[in-house]
Design an enzyme around this catalytic site. Sequence first.
Site, short mmCIF file in Angstrom:
data_model
loop_
_atom_site.label_atom_id
_atom_site.label_comp_id
_atom_site.label_asym_id
_atom_site.label_seq_id
_atom_site.Cartn_x
_atom_site.Cartn_y
_atom_site.Cartn_z
CD GLU A 56 -1.29 -2.30 2.15
OE1 GLU A 56 -0.15 -2.77 1.87
OE2 GLU A 56 -1.98 -2.74 3.08
CB CYS A 92 -0.07 -2.85 8.69
SG CYS A 92 1.00 -1.56 8.01
#
Length: 132
Positions: A56, A92
């Site tokens: 990401e 995360c």
Amino acid sequence: MSYRDELVAAALKARESSYSPYSHFRVGAALLCSDGEVFDGANIENSSFGATNCAERTAFFRAIMAGKRDFKAISIVGAPEGEDITSICAPCGICRQVMAEFCSPEFEIILFDGKDITVRTLSDILPDSFKL
């Protein structure tokens, strides 16, 4: 095909570029800018685990370096190396905070479990985010 389906396909392709010799968990991401441009990313690990970068953030940092600042959605896929995707791979905490730096609370996080797409917003997955 919807933009969500296209982003999942792009994230699946990006996952092929993962460098994950330690965890053997391969992740791909595809970030959709508001102007329609897509930036992909894969997780890149390091033997000093703190130097590892998630898929990401790889996608976000590539887009930001290209001058992009307005984002619509990101798709994330992940699974152990050599295995089919059978569950969602949620971002995360660090990636969620990076998203909060650059995205609105309505920013879409598109998660794929190998069969179905689940869509959450940034405010869903990071309520009460830290902002200066």
